[in-house]
Design a protein around this motif. Structure first.
Motif, mmCIF file in Angstrom:
data_model
loop_
_atom_site.group_PDB
_atom_site.id
_atom_site.type_symbol
_atom_site.label_atom_id
_atom_site.label_comp_id
_atom_site.label_asym_id
_atom_site.label_seq_id
_atom_site.Cartn_x
_atom_site.Cartn_y
_atom_site.Cartn_z
ATOM 1 N N ALA A 245 8.078 20.224 20.190
ATOM 2 C CA ALA A 245 8.158 18.979 19.406
ATOM 3 C C ALA A 245 6.937 18.099 19.671
ATOM 4 C CB ALA A 245 9.453 18.233 19.751
ATOM 5 N N ILE A 246 6.472 18.091 20.907
ATOM 6 C CA ILE A 246 5.255 17.321 21.238
ATOM 7 C C ILE A 246 4.064 17.946 20.509
ATOM 8 C CG2 ILE A 246 3.645 16.866 23.143
ATOM 9 C CD1 ILE A 246 6.229 16.435 24.908
ATOM 10 N N ASN A 247 4.020 19.270 20.517
ATOM 11 C CA ASN A 247 2.920 19.959 19.827
ATOM 12 C C ASN A 247 2.893 19.597 18.350
ATOM 13 O OD1 ASN A 247 0.798 21.998 20.166
ATOM 14 N ND2 ASN A 247 1.976 23.157 18.655
ATOM 15 N N LYS A 248 4.089 19.499 17.779
ATOM 16 C CA LYS A 248 4.190 19.270 16.333
ATOM 17 C C LYS A 248 3.848 17.829 15.940
ATOM 18 C CE LYS A 248 7.324 19.954 12.489
ATOM 19 N NZ LYS A 248 8.726 19.954 12.112
ATOM 20 N N LEU B 46 9.594 1.607 22.566
ATOM 21 C CA LEU B 46 10.319 2.615 23.353
ATOM 22 C C LEU B 46 11.144 3.515 22.455
ATOM 23 C CD1 LEU B 46 11.620 0.545 26.405
ATOM 24 C CD2 LEU B 46 10.080 2.532 26.489
ATOM 25 N N ARG B 47 11.103 4.789 22.773
ATOM 26 C CA ARG B 47 11.982 5.759 22.100
ATOM 27 C C ARG B 47 12.793 6.451 23.187
ATOM 28 N NH1 ARG B 47 8.455 8.363 17.301
ATOM 29 N NH2 ARG B 47 8.559 6.459 16.087
ATOM 30 N N LEU B 48 14.087 6.412 23.037
ATOM 31 C CA LEU B 48 14.967 7.006 24.050
ATOM 32 C C LEU B 48 15.558 8.287 23.490
ATOM 33 C CD1 LEU B 48 16.971 3.775 25.121
ATOM 34 C CD2 LEU B 48 14.572 4.352 25.507
ATOM 35 N N LEU B 49 15.377 9.387 24.219
ATOM 36 C CA LEU B 49 15.971 10.664 23.802
ATOM 37 C C LEU B 49 17.113 11.005 24.748
ATOM 38 C CD1 LEU B 49 15.938 13.259 22.032
ATOM 39 C CD2 LEU B 49 14.341 14.237 23.706
ATOM 40 N N GLU B 50 18.253 11.319 24.152
ATOM 41 C CA GLU B 50 19.420 11.714 24.952
ATOM 42 C C GLU B 50 20.151 12.852 24.251
ATOM 43 O OE1 GLU B 50 21.141 11.889 27.490
ATOM 44 O OE2 GLU B 50 20.318 10.446 28.863
ATOM 45 N N ILE B 51 21.031 13.485 24.987
ATOM 46 C CA ILE B 51 21.940 14.448 24.355
ATOM 47 C C ILE B 51 23.003 13.637 23.603
ATOM 48 C CG2 ILE B 51 21.524 16.332 25.973
ATOM 49 C CD1 ILE B 51 24.026 15.458 27.527
ATOM 50 N N PRO B 52 23.634 14.219 22.572
ATOM 51 C CA PRO B 52 24.550 13.426 21.747
ATOM 52 C C PRO B 52 25.629 12.706 22.560
ATOM 53 C CG PRO B 52 24.125 15.543 20.707
ATOM 54 C CD PRO B 52 23.440 15.586 22.053
ATOM 55 N N GLN B 53 26.178 13.355 23.608
ATOM 56 C CA GLN B 53 27.263 12.739 24.388
ATOM 57 C C GLN B 53 26.792 11.478 25.116
ATOM 58 O OE1 GLN B 53 26.178 15.971 24.156
ATOM 59 N NE2 GLN B 53 27.163 17.046 25.870
ATOM 60 N N GLY C 46 10.094 -2.773 20.143
ATOM 61 C CA GLY C 46 11.233 -2.106 19.507
ATOM 62 C C GLY C 46 11.777 -0.999 20.378
ATOM 63 N N VAL C 47 13.050 -0.665 20.155
ATOM 64 C CA VAL C 47 13.693 0.439 20.878
ATOM 65 C C VAL C 47 14.439 1.288 19.858
ATOM 66 C CG1 VAL C 47 15.291 1.100 22.727
ATOM 67 C CG2 VAL C 47 14.129 -1.118 22.841
ATOM 68 N N ASP C 48 14.179 2.588 19.855
ATOM 69 C CA ASP C 48 14.903 3.510 18.976
ATOM 70 C C ASP C 48 15.527 4.594 19.829
ATOM 71 O OD1 ASP C 48 14.170 2.517 16.252
ATOM 72 O OD2 ASP C 48 12.174 2.827 17.101
ATOM 73 N N ILE C 49 16.678 5.081 19.372
ATOM 74 C CA ILE C 49 17.419 6.087 20.151
ATOM 75 C C ILE C 49 17.580 7.344 19.315
ATOM 76 C CG2 ILE C 49 19.627 6.551 21.305
ATOM 77 C CD1 ILE C 49 19.821 3.429 21.544
ATOM 78 N N TYR C 50 17.362 8.489 19.931
ATOM 79 C CA TYR C 50 17.399 9.766 19.212
ATOM 80 C C TYR C 50 18.193 10.802 19.999
ATOM 81 C CZ TYR C 50 13.299 7.651 17.000
ATOM 82 O OH TYR C 50 12.458 6.793 16.346
ATOM 83 N N ASP C 51 18.740 11.759 19.251
ATOM 84 C CA ASP C 51 19.237 12.965 19.914
ATOM 85 C C ASP C 51 18.485 14.185 19.393
ATOM 86 O OD1 ASP C 51 20.332 13.396 17.429
ATOM 87 O OD2 ASP C 51 22.420 13.234 18.072
ATOM 88 N N SER C 52 17.359 13.944 18.725
ATOM 89 C CA SER C 52 16.516 15.051 18.251
ATOM 90 C C SER C 52 15.112 14.884 18.834
ATOM 91 C CB SER C 52 16.448 15.020 16.716
ATOM 92 O OG SER C 52 15.139 15.322 16.270
ATOM 93 N N ALA C 53 14.639 15.965 19.510
ATOM 94 C CA ALA C 53 13.324 15.891 20.156
ATOM 95 C C ALA C 53 12.219 15.667 19.121
ATOM 96 C CB ALA C 53 13.079 17.169 20.951
ATOM 97 N N GLU C 54 12.312 16.318 17.984
ATOM 98 C CA GLU C 54 11.237 16.176 16.978
ATOM 99 C C GLU C 54 11.075 14.729 16.553
ATOM 100 O OE1 GLU C 54 10.893 18.763 13.701
ATOM 101 O OE2 GLU C 54 10.824 20.543 14.977
ATOM 102 N N THR D 265 3.467 3.946 21.849
ATOM 103 C CA THR D 265 4.796 4.555 21.729
ATOM 104 C C THR D 265 5.096 5.376 22.981
ATOM 105 O OG1 THR D 265 4.643 4.599 19.338
ATOM 106 C CG2 THR D 265 6.217 6.116 20.337
ATOM 107 N N VAL D 266 6.155 4.998 23.665
ATOM 108 C CA VAL D 266 6.547 5.665 24.917
ATOM 109 C C VAL D 266 7.930 6.279 24.708
ATOM 110 C CG1 VAL D 266 7.050 5.347 27.372
ATOM 111 C CG2 VAL D 266 5.278 3.946 26.279
ATOM 112 N N THR D 267 8.029 7.592 24.876
ATOM 113 C CA THR D 267 9.329 8.268 24.754
ATOM 114 C C THR D 267 9.832 8.637 26.145
ATOM 115 O OG1 THR D 267 8.727 9.148 22.595
ATOM 116 C CG2 THR D 267 10.536 10.257 23.758
ATOM 117 N N VAL D 268 11.073 8.285 26.409
ATOM 118 C CA VAL D 268 11.699 8.615 27.699
ATOM 119 C C VAL D 268 12.894 9.506 27.419
ATOM 120 C CG1 VAL D 268 12.860 7.703 29.746
ATOM 121 C CG2 VAL D 268 10.955 6.433 28.716
ATOM 122 N N THR D 269 12.909 10.706 28.001
ATOM 123 C CA THR D 269 14.070 11.586 27.838
ATOM 124 C C THR D 269 15.024 11.364 29.013
ATOM 125 O OG1 THR D 269 13.380 13.527 29.093
ATOM 126 C CG2 THR D 269 12.443 13.292 26.877
#
Ligand code: NAD
Ligand code: LMR
Length: 329
Positions: free
Chosen positions: A116-119, A39-46, A68-76, A7-11
């Motif tokens: 969030a990484i710690n958690k 892949l997990r993509l983290l972005e700001i909502p905009q 797979g690719v998932d998109i998030y606007d929440s770091a957790e 699992t690779v997260t890219v902000t």
């Protein structure tokens, strides 16, 4: 082929580095041709919509390794079970912003991401901070992750390292593959100290191949240290493809090991080596063995090199003190 995807997260996934990075990760360039990735993509909502567009293009590449690719606007959510976290998204310096304003804005990003990484991160999590000021952002993130070893939070010096290899190769008239063991000490900033004292060109000591101390001091060092600004000036935007390439190189070497007999430059938490105050995240010469970075020990450092290192480390101390003052670490 291994079956469990990494699992690779890219902000900052919708940004320009993100666009140059995601397709190469999905192709296997970062973790090798036998390792599937999720892949997990983290972005700001905009910017989520733009990230969705990138995800559509990732689908359209039909990469065999991409599971797979998932998109998030929440770091957790984005960092849950993450194995490799690439922290690219950062607040750029705007008009009239002071360095302290930038550090404060980024503290608001990298503190919560570290927490969030710690958690939720996997126990083998590896973190590379690319967003500037990368070393101090890595320090902020690490300080919010007390359960993760600090050595898992690294800052990117690899772009500076690769720039140094390219400049030396051009000067010596050889291919880049003939150059190794350059070190970028200190901060990823114009005050970094690019050091060729132990570098090798075509099997010979670089200082004797180059044989021009004035060129090293007056051309090589400033060219490498100010290359980021030169790219911005030429392109009208900061380096993106070369930054993404450096991130790929950094993680690949971390996971798969550095080539025998050569080292690279990594922003790693200091254990006091080479007089760098413990706890700072500074550029060091590093090798990766069994999936862990180790600082190369015992290199001789001349008086003038030590002076260059001290200037850069002094800037890291100032940044650390500023974020401490702001209550960010
Ligand atoms: P960019 O502006 O094109 O993209 C940044 C992206 O980050 C944007 O899409 C933005 O929406 C996103 N973002 C902002 N805050 C976020 C948050 N809290 N969570 C998730 N995403 C967020 O910038 P870029 O050209 O991709 O550069 C990104 C960073 O990398 C900058 O800080 C730049 O200075 C730095 N950089 C570092 C190096 C290095 O060698 N360390 C080299 C080049 C660039
Ligand atoms: C680079 O080295 O290219 C970047 O860090 C420059 C920048 O300020 O984004």
């Amino acid at each position: 082929m291994s079956t469990t995807p990494v699992t690779v997260t890219v902000t900052g996934a919708a940004g320009q580095i993100g666009y140059a990075l995601l397709f190469r990760i999905a192709s296997g360039a970062m973790l090798g041709p036998d390792t599937p990735v999720r892949l997990r993509l983290l972005e700001i909502p905009q910017a989520v919509k733009a990230a969705e567009g990138t995800a559509m293009e990732l689908d359209d590449c039909a990469f065999p390794l991409l599971s797979g690719v998932d998109i998030y606007d929440s770091a957790e959510a984005a960092f849950d079970s993450v194995n490799v976290a690439l922290l690219v998204g950062a607040r750029p310096r705007g008009p009239g912003m002071e360095r302290g304003d930038l550090l404060a804005a980024n503290g608001g990003i990298f503190g919560p991401q570290g927490a969030a990484i710690n958690k939720g991160a996997a126990s083998d999590v590896r973190v590379l901070v690319v967003g500037n000021p990368a070393n101090t952002n890595a320090l902020i993130a690490a300080s919010h992750a007390p359960d993760v070893p600090a050595s898992r939070f690294t800052a990117m010096m690899r772009l500076d390292h690769n720039r140094a290899l390219a400049q030396l190769a051009a000067r010596a008239g050889v291919g880049v593959a003939a150059v190794s063991n350059v070190t970028i000490w200190g901060n990823h900033s114009a005050k970094q100290y690019p050091d060729i004292a132990h570098a090798v060109i075509g099997g010979r000591p670089a200082p004797s191949v180059i044989a021009d101390d004035a060129w090293v001091a007056d051309t090589f060092v400033p060219t490498v240290a100010k290359r980021g600004a030169a790219i911005i000036e030429a392109r009208g935007a900061s380096s993106a493809a070369s930054a993404a390439n450096a991130a790929i190189d950094h993680v690949r070497d971390w996971v798969l090991g550095t080539p025998e007999g050569s080292w690279t430059s990594v922003g790693l938490v200091s254990d006091g080596s080479y007089g760098v105050p413990e706890g700072l995240i500074s550029g060091f010469p590093c090798v990766s063995r069994d999936g862990q970075w180790e600082i190369v020990q015992g290199l001789s450092v001349s008086e003038s090199a030590q002076a260059g290192i001290d200037v850069s480390v002094g800037e890291l101390v100032e940044e650390r003190d500023a974020v401490r003052e702001l209550g960010l670490i």
